[in-house]
Motif scaffolding. Structure first.
Motif, PDB file in Angstrom:
ATOM      1  N   PHE A   1       0.824  -1.209   0.000  1.00 60.24           N
ATOM      2  CA  PHE A   1       0.000   0.000   0.000  1.00 60.24           C
ATOM      3  C   PHE A   1       0.860   1.261   0.000  1.00 60.24           C
ATOM      4  O   PHE A   1       1.987   1.262   0.492  1.00 60.24           O
ATOM      5  N   SER A   2       0.272   2.339  -0.538  1.00 61.32           N
ATOM      6  CA  SER A   2       0.968   3.630  -0.622  1.00 61.32           C
ATOM      7  C   SER A   2       0.100   4.723  -0.020  1.00 61.32           C
ATOM      8  O   SER A   2      -1.128   4.648  -0.042  1.00 61.32           O
ATOM      9  N   TYR A   3       0.763   5.753   0.505  1.00 66.27           N
ATOM     10  CA  TYR A   3       0.034   6.940   0.943  1.00 66.27           C
ATOM     11  C   TYR A   3       0.583   8.151   0.206  1.00 66.27           C
ATOM     12  O   TYR A   3       1.770   8.229  -0.119  1.00 66.27           O
ATOM     13  N   GLY A   4      -0.289   9.106  -0.067  1.00 68.38           N
ATOM     14  CA  GLY A   4       0.113  10.317  -0.763  1.00 68.38           C
ATOM     15  C   GLY A   4       0.102  11.519   0.162  1.00 68.38           C
ATOM     16  O   GLY A   4      -0.663  11.585   1.122  1.00 68.38           O
ATOM     17  N   SER A   5       0.992  12.482  -0.129  1.00 71.73           N
ATOM     18  CA  SER A   5       1.032  13.746   0.608  1.00 71.73           C
ATOM     19  C   SER A   5       1.320  14.864  -0.392  1.00 71.73           C
ATOM     20  O   SER A   5       1.482  14.621  -1.586  1.00 71.73           O
ATOM     21  N   SER A   6       1.414  16.074   0.121  1.00 69.42           N
ATOM     22  CA  SER A   6       1.663  17.224  -0.754  1.00 69.42           C
ATOM     23  C   SER A   6       3.134  17.408  -1.098  1.00 69.42           C
ATOM     24  O   SER A   6       3.496  18.385  -1.744  1.00 69.42           O
ATOM     25  N   GLY A   7       4.002  16.500  -0.679  1.00 66.36           N
ATOM     26  CA  GLY A   7       5.396  16.613  -1.071  1.00 66.36           C
ATOM     27  C   GLY A   7       6.353  16.074  -0.032  1.00 66.36           C
ATOM     28  O   GLY A   7       6.020  15.944   1.153  1.00 66.36           O
ATOM     29  N   VAL A   8       7.572  15.789  -0.459  1.00 63.51           N
ATOM     30  CA  VAL A   8       8.621  15.295   0.434  1.00 63.51           C
ATOM     31  C   VAL A   8       9.017  16.396   1.416  1.00 63.51           C
ATOM     32  O   VAL A   8       9.240  17.542   1.035  1.00 63.51           O
ATOM     33  N   GLY A   9       9.088  16.044   2.688  1.00 59.95           N
ATOM     34  CA  GLY A   9       9.535  17.000   3.692  1.00 59.95           C
ATOM     35  C   GLY A   9       8.471  17.966   4.168  1.00 59.95           C
ATOM     36  O   GLY A   9       8.781  18.913   4.897  1.00 59.95           O
ATOM     37  N   THR A  10       7.228  17.757   3.797  1.00 57.10           N
ATOM     38  CA  THR A  10       6.141  18.595   4.294  1.00 57.10           C
ATOM     39  C   THR A  10       5.594  18.016   5.599  1.00 57.10           C
ATOM     40  O   THR A  10       5.885  16.873   5.968  1.00 57.10           O
ATOM     41  N   GLY A  11       4.758  18.802   6.281  1.00 56.77           N
ATOM     42  CA  GLY A  11       4.137  18.308   7.493  1.00 56.77           C
ATOM     43  C   GLY A  11       3.280  17.084   7.238  1.00 56.77           C
ATOM     44  O   GLY A  11       3.201  16.176   8.080  1.00 56.77           O
ATOM     45  N   LEU A  12       2.644  17.025   6.066  1.00 57.61           N
ATOM     46  CA  LEU A  12       1.808  15.877   5.719  1.00 57.61           C
ATOM     47  C   LEU A  12       2.656  14.621   5.559  1.00 57.61           C
ATOM     48  O   LEU A  12       2.263  13.528   5.989  1.00 57.61           O
ATOM     49  N   ASN A  13       3.817  14.775   4.955  1.00 63.37           N
ATOM     50  CA  ASN A  13       4.755  13.658   4.815  1.00 63.37           C
ATOM     51  C   ASN A  13       5.203  13.161   6.193  1.00 63.37           C
ATOM     52  O   ASN A  13       5.210  11.947   6.472  1.00 63.37           O
ATOM     53  N   LEU A  14       5.527  14.104   7.086  1.00 70.98           N
ATOM     54  CA  LEU A  14       5.980  13.718   8.428  1.00 70.98           C
ATOM     55  C   LEU A  14       4.862  13.040   9.219  1.00 70.98           C
ATOM     56  O   LEU A  14       5.120  12.104   9.992  1.00 70.98           O
ATOM     57  N   ALA A  15       3.625  13.493   9.008  1.00 71.84           N
ATOM     58  CA  ALA A  15       2.502  12.845   9.697  1.00 71.84           C
ATOM     59  C   ALA A  15       2.363  11.395   9.252  1.00 71.84           C
ATOM     60  O   ALA A  15       2.156  10.494  10.074  1.00 71.84           O
ATOM     61  N   GLY A  16       2.477  11.161   7.943  1.00 75.60           N
ATOM     62  CA  GLY A  16       2.414   9.789   7.434  1.00 75.60           C
ATOM     63  C   GLY A  16       3.520   8.925   7.992  1.00 75.60           C
ATOM     64  O   GLY A  16       3.298   7.759   8.371  1.00 75.60           O
ATOM     65  N   GLU A  17       4.720   9.479   8.075  1.00 75.11           N
ATOM     66  CA  GLU A  17       5.852   8.716   8.609  1.00 75.11           C
ATOM     67  C   GLU A  17       5.702   8.464  10.107  1.00 75.11           C
ATOM     68  O   GLU A  17       6.099   7.409  10.615  1.00 75.11           O
ATOM     69  N   MET A  18       5.116   9.417  10.819  1.00 73.98           N
ATOM     70  CA  MET A  18       4.898   9.226  12.254  1.00 73.98           C
ATOM     71  C   MET A  18       3.936   8.066  12.499  1.00 73.98           C
ATOM     72  O   MET A  18       4.148   7.250  13.405  1.00 73.98           O
ATOM     73  N   VAL A  19       2.896   7.972  11.691  1.00 73.28           N
ATOM     74  CA  VAL A  19       1.949   6.859  11.799  1.00 73.28           C
ATOM     75  C   VAL A  19       2.656   5.537  11.523  1.00 73.28           C
ATOM     76  O   VAL A  19       2.497   4.554  12.255  1.00 73.28           O
ATOM     77  N   LYS A  20       3.455   5.513  10.462  1.00 73.26           N
ATOM     78  CA  LYS A  20       4.192   4.293  10.117  1.00 73.26           C
ATOM     79  C   LYS A  20       5.118   3.866  11.253  1.00 73.26           C
ATOM     80  O   LYS A  20       5.167   2.688  11.628  1.00 73.26           O
ATOM     81  N   GLN A  21       5.852   4.824  11.807  1.00 71.26           N
ATOM     82  CA  GLN A  21       6.818   4.505  12.850  1.00 71.26           C
ATOM     83  C   GLN A  21       6.136   4.039  14.132  1.00 71.26           C
ATOM     84  O   GLN A  21       6.613   3.123  14.797  1.00 71.26           O
ATOM     85  N   ALA A  22       5.008   4.662  14.463  1.00 67.24           N
ATOM     86  CA  ALA A  22       4.316   4.307  15.704  1.00 67.24           C
ATOM     87  C   ALA A  22       3.807   2.874  15.681  1.00 67.24           C
ATOM     88  O   ALA A  22       3.915   2.145  16.679  1.00 67.24           O
TER      89      ALA A  22
END
Length: 328
Positions: free
Chosen positions: A159-180
């Protein structure tokens, strides 16, 4: 060797010269503001940062007795606007309405950023915040957050998730979910909400992260499925959407989009205090509160300290970025 009397006279002369050199700056501070104020926004017109700046600018103008002119300096994810303010004269007539992207994240992911978000600015106060929201495509078979975690764990990397770009807050939110939750999901950066939504609706993309105000219309229309907001508490604007942190494996997820007001480094104390008082007045204005709340934002408490909050957010983002290896 100079006598003590000569040395004393030289010290007095130097002290007097220094006082005279400071006099113009002090005079300017007491007359502040003496002309219209430019409020810089590092994004094109129409986005959430621009909307916040325009609503806030109206209230600041009333408090300060001078027009507040919005200047949109788009580019580099808000960094060009921030850099303009960092290089401006420290007289309080050029300010920044900034967000976490350019004032906490950019310098961590992009070595080309030429300013330090702490050292090169005078923090004036927090303005507002709003959560992001994790959504799923209606075709993904993820009706809620439990199904999302179960399916991703059963099929890591599928599966993939989309955000508004690399290094944006949306990208970091997705990574935080993955890491948690220990999930393996591929990140796909998009240029804007439009193409991201198109792919979610069409089933080409399974997951996405929106700022809540951008995602609500798609959620209410049934075009995407809301899995949870990214801040620790539910949003008053959409209390029906659970917080991701309500799920045990995502308890540590707490990240949002936020806005603050800054001036260049070295603002004189009288100017800083005048701006902080004007900001506190603005944040209590019913018109501002109503419009910002309607857009999905939660207003900061008048007088909320920005410097400590900003430093803590940078520390949080650095952990996410380092673990995910995010670089622009």
């Amino acid at each position: 060797m100079k006598s003590p009397l000569v040395r004393r006279r030289e010290v007095l002369l130097l002290t007097g010269a220094a006082a005279l050199s400071c006099a113009p700056a002090l005079a300017q501070s007491t007359n502040y503001p003496s002309r219209p104020i430019t409020l810089v926004v590092g994004y094109p017109p129409g986005g959430s940062t621009d909307l916040t700046a325009r609503l806030l600018g109206e209230q600041l103008a009333r408090s300060l007795g001078q027009p507040v002119v919005i200047e949109n300096v788009g580019g580099a994810g808000g960094a060009l606007g921030a850099q303009k303010v960092a290089l401006a004269a420290a007289d309080g007539h050029t300010l920044l309405l900034g967000s976490n992207n350019e004032m906490a994240i950019a310098h961590l992911v992009n070595p080309a950023i030429r300013y330090d978000p702490i050292r090169n600015f005078t923090p004036l106060g927090r303005v507002a915040s709003q959560p992001m929201v994790l959504v799923a495509s209606p075709h993904a078979g993820m009706p809620d957050v439990s199904a999302f975690i179960e399916r991703v764990k059963q099929h890591p990397g599928k599966f993939s998730y989309g955000s508004s770009g690399v290094g944006t807050g949306l990208n970091l939110a997705g990574e935080m979910v993955k890491q948690a939750a220990g999930l393996f999901i591929v990140h796909i950066p998009y240029r804007g909400v439009g193409p991201l939504t198109t792919d979610l609706i069409g089933g080409q993309l399974e997951l996405g992260v929106y700022v809540l105000s951008s995602g609500l219309p798609q959620i209410k229309a049934g075009k995407v499925v809301a899995l949870g907001v990214t801040e620790r508490e539910r949003s008053p604007v959409a209390p029906q959407i659970p917080a991701l942190a309500e799920t045990a494996s995502l308890r540590s997820v707490d990240i949002g989009t936020w806005f603050g007001l800054w001036g260049p480094a070295g603002l004189p104390r009288p100017v800083t205090e005048r701006l902080q008082a004007a900001l506190a007045d603005a944040l209590k204005a019913p018109e501002l509160v109503q419009k910002m709340t309607a857009s999905g934002a939660t207003m900061a408490a008048p007088g909320a300290v920005l410097s400590d909050f900003q430093a803590a957010e940078i520390t949080k983002y650095r952990r996410i970025i380092d673990q995910a290896g995010i670089r622009v």
